[in-house]
Design an enzyme around this catalytic site. Structure first.
Site, PDB file in Angstrom:
ATOM      1  N   ASN A 134       1.201  -1.334  -0.131  1.00 37.51           N
ATOM      2  CA  ASN A 134      -0.290  -0.025  -0.007  1.00 37.51           C
ATOM      3  C   ASN A 134       0.919   1.365   0.215  1.00 37.51           C
ATOM      4  O   ASN A 134       0.971   1.750   1.040  1.00 37.51           O
ATOM      5  CB  ASN A 134      -0.843  -0.058   1.329  1.00 37.51           C
ATOM      6  CG  ASN A 134      -1.338   1.206   1.542  1.00 37.51           C
ATOM      7  OD1 ASN A 134      -1.681   2.158   0.403  1.00 37.51           O
ATOM      8  ND2 ASN A 134      -2.975   1.578   2.789  1.00 37.51           N
ATOM      9  N   LYS A 162       0.171   4.414  -0.363  1.00 37.84           N
ATOM     10  CA  LYS A 162      -0.422   5.590  -0.040  1.00 37.84           C
ATOM     11  C   LYS A 162      -0.395   7.025   0.101  1.00 37.84           C
ATOM     12  O   LYS A 162      -0.902   7.178  -1.637  1.00 37.84           O
ATOM     13  CB  LYS A 162      -0.092   5.209   1.421  1.00 37.84           C
ATOM     14  CG  LYS A 162       0.011   4.567   2.288  1.00 37.84           C
ATOM     15  CD  LYS A 162      -0.346   4.409   3.990  1.00 37.84           C
ATOM     16  CE  LYS A 162       0.075   3.221   4.971  1.00 37.84           C
ATOM     17  NZ  LYS A 162      -0.055   3.136   6.120  1.00 37.84           N
ATOM     18  N   HIS A 201      -9.131   0.425   5.368  1.00 35.08           N
ATOM     19  CA  HIS A 201      -7.788   1.058   6.179  1.00 35.08           C
ATOM     20  C   HIS A 201      -8.128   1.911   7.121  1.00 35.08           C
ATOM     21  O   HIS A 201      -9.098   2.672   6.891  1.00 35.08           O
ATOM     22  CB  HIS A 201      -6.883   1.199   4.694  1.00 35.08           C
ATOM     23  CG  HIS A 201      -5.382   1.844   5.469  1.00 35.08           C
ATOM     24  ND1 HIS A 201      -4.758   2.762   6.532  1.00 35.08           N
ATOM     25  CD2 HIS A 201      -4.836   0.852   5.414  1.00 35.08           C
ATOM     26  CE1 HIS A 201      -3.594   2.243   6.620  1.00 35.08           C
ATOM     27  NE2 HIS A 201      -3.491   1.173   6.133  1.00 35.08           N
ATOM     28  N   GLU A 251      -6.568   4.088   7.928  1.00 36.72           N
ATOM     29  CA  GLU A 251      -6.317   5.525   7.559  1.00 36.72           C
ATOM     30  C   GLU A 251      -7.756   5.678   6.973  1.00 36.72           C
ATOM     31  O   GLU A 251      -8.144   7.843   7.174  1.00 36.72           O
ATOM     32  CB  GLU A 251      -5.200   5.708   6.986  1.00 36.72           C
ATOM     33  CG  GLU A 251      -3.565   5.475   8.185  1.00 36.72           C
ATOM     34  CD  GLU A 251      -2.732   5.097   6.856  1.00 36.72           C
ATOM     35  OE1 GLU A 251      -2.721   5.358   6.108  1.00 36.72           O
ATOM     36  OE2 GLU A 251      -2.488   4.636   7.317  1.00 36.72           O
ATOM     37  N   GLU A 266      -5.210  -5.750  10.879  1.00 41.93           N
ATOM     38  CA  GLU A 266      -3.883  -4.782  10.542  1.00 41.93           C
ATOM     39  C   GLU A 266      -4.444  -3.608  12.544  1.00 41.93           C
ATOM     40  O   GLU A 266      -5.316  -2.901  12.236  1.00 41.93           O
ATOM     41  CB  GLU A 266      -3.957  -3.442   9.793  1.00 41.93           C
ATOM     42  CG  GLU A 266      -4.104  -4.233   8.558  1.00 41.93           C
ATOM     43  CD  GLU A 266      -3.253  -3.192   7.482  1.00 41.93           C
ATOM     44  OE1 GLU A 266      -2.600  -3.108   6.575  1.00 41.93           O
ATOM     45  OE2 GLU A 266      -3.908  -1.842   7.790  1.00 41.93           O
ATOM     46  N   GLY A 307       2.704   2.013  10.785  1.00 42.55           N
ATOM     47  CA  GLY A 307       3.608   2.498  10.645  1.00 42.55           C
ATOM     48  C   GLY A 307       4.751   3.352  12.397  1.00 42.55           C
ATOM     49  O   GLY A 307       4.583   4.548  11.720  1.00 42.55           O
ATOM     50  N   SER A 328       3.724  -2.364  10.206  1.00 47.76           N
ATOM     51  CA  SER A 328       4.862  -2.482  10.565  1.00 47.76           C
ATOM     52  C   SER A 328       5.868  -3.924   9.786  1.00 47.76           C
ATOM     53  O   SER A 328       6.774  -5.123  10.752  1.00 47.76           O
ATOM     54  CB  SER A 328       5.649  -2.592  11.978  1.00 47.76           C
ATOM     55  OG  SER A 328       5.492  -1.077  12.251  1.00 47.76           O
TER      56      SER A 328
HETATM   57  C1  PEP Z   1      -0.691  -0.073   6.431  1.00 50.71           C
HETATM   58  O1  PEP Z   1      -0.389   0.792   6.070  1.00 50.71           O
HETATM   59  O2  PEP Z   1      -1.672  -0.789   6.191  1.00 50.71           O
HETATM   60  C2  PEP Z   1       0.139  -0.453   7.062  1.00 50.71           C
HETATM   61  C3  PEP Z   1       0.273  -1.825   6.967  1.00 50.71           C
HETATM   62  O3  PEP Z   1       1.635   0.370   7.826  1.00 50.71           O
HETATM   63  P1  PEP Z   1       2.694  -0.382   7.817  1.00 50.71           P
HETATM   64  O4  PEP Z   1       3.218  -1.328   6.561  1.00 50.71           O
HETATM   65  O5  PEP Z   1       4.073   0.886   7.075  1.00 50.71           O
HETATM   66  O6  PEP Z   1       3.004  -0.314   8.701  1.00 50.71           O
END
Ligand code: PEP
Length: 297
Positions: free
Chosen positions: A70, A72, A154, A156, A207, A213, A253
């Protein structure tokens, strides 16, 4: 990583980490509440899949390993050109479905330059047919430019932009009805229910918000515990077949250093990757962590 620094994209903003740890014990209880994403999705009949069963051992489900990147709201024409070139030249294990989600404005560029080995996801889609909806993109338009997938729900979109389960459910149902695959993201607040007909086009991404992040990855045991609970829920509320074939992927992460240990867990069917998907070589390592499953019996 140093050699690639100028070529990958720097995440511009990350959601702040939730202070509290995931409430795994509460998940089962919250799974029986009504209305929502799964409910909306279940009212639609989806296309069937002929996905073959693989010979991978450390895997409870029967779906193929899946890794999504992703991107973003990151990137420029130049940085994306470099990232695509890195992905095109990476050696990827064959038994993994790989998808990347560029920002809308770069989808066409990516579609025209990325190897067909990797499919493309949008990061959002509208709840219905296009029209007078300023700023939105319809599922039909995504299909028109060659997108096969869309990431919905997601954290966000939920926590920064304010989308709720019902709205996300409408989007997912519409996208599925248009034959797009949906990467449906869930967090600790999963509140879903009731059976559906076919789930072939849905990949569920677990998630935990505190891990997205933040550099704080869930331990393989923590992720496995939730993935089992989600698969159990599917078995009880949908069917054993759906529980087996639905890919339940982990996001938060994930990086080139921790993906193999996570992949060894039998209910982790792949990853949704943010930051680490912006560096081609790291993303390739994460994709290739499928090999950890093959030796983990
Ligand atoms: C995400 O935004 O879906 C995500 C998993 O980000 P990150 O891998 O940076 O934690």
């Amino acid at each position: 990583m140093a050699a690639m620094v100028s070529t990958y994209l720097t995440p511009s903003s990350k959601p702040s980490a939730a202070a509290s740890p995931p409430q795994f014990a509460g998940l089962r209880r919250s799974l029986s509440t009504s209305h929502s994403f799964f409910h909306s999705v279940n009212s639609h009949t989806l296309r069937s899949s002929n996905r073959p069963t693989r010979g991978i051992v450390a895997m409870a489900g029967s779906g193929k390993f899946f890794v999504g990147g992703n991107w973003k709201c990151n990137g420029t024409k130049d940085s994306i050109k470099q990232l695509v070139s890195d992905l095109n030249s990476a050696t990827l294990e064959p038994d993994v479905d790989v998808v990347v989600g560029p920002p809308f404005v770069y989808i066409d560029q990516v579609k025209n330059s990325l190897t067909d080995r990797i499919e493309i996801a949008a990061q959002n889609s509208w709840i219905g047919k296009g029209g007078a909806f300023t700023g939105e993109i319809s599922a039909e338009q995504l299909k028109d430019i060659g997108c096969k997938w869309v990431i919905l729900g997601h954290s966000e979109r939920r926590h920064v932009i304010g989308e709720d389960d019902q709205f996300i459910g409408k989007k997912a149902a519409y996208a599925l009805g248009q034959d797009l695959g949906v990467i449906a993201c869930i967090g600790e607040l999963l509140e879903e229910r009731e059976a559906g007909k076919t789930w072939d086009n849905i990949v569920i991404a677990y998630e935990p918000v505190w891990a997205i992040g933040t550099g704080k990855v869930a331990s393989p045991e923590q992720a496995q515990e939730v993935h089992v609970a989600v698969r159990d829920w599917l078995a009880k509320n949908v069917s054993a077949e759906v529980a087996s074939k639905t890919r339940i992927i982990y996001g938060g992460s994930v990086n080139a250093g921790n993906s193999a240990d996570l992949a060894k867990k039998e209910d982790i069917d792949g990853f949704l990757v943010g930051g680490a998907s912006l560096k081609g070589s790291d993303f390739a390592t994460i994709i290739n962590s499928v090999t950890a499953k093959k030796v983990a019996a």
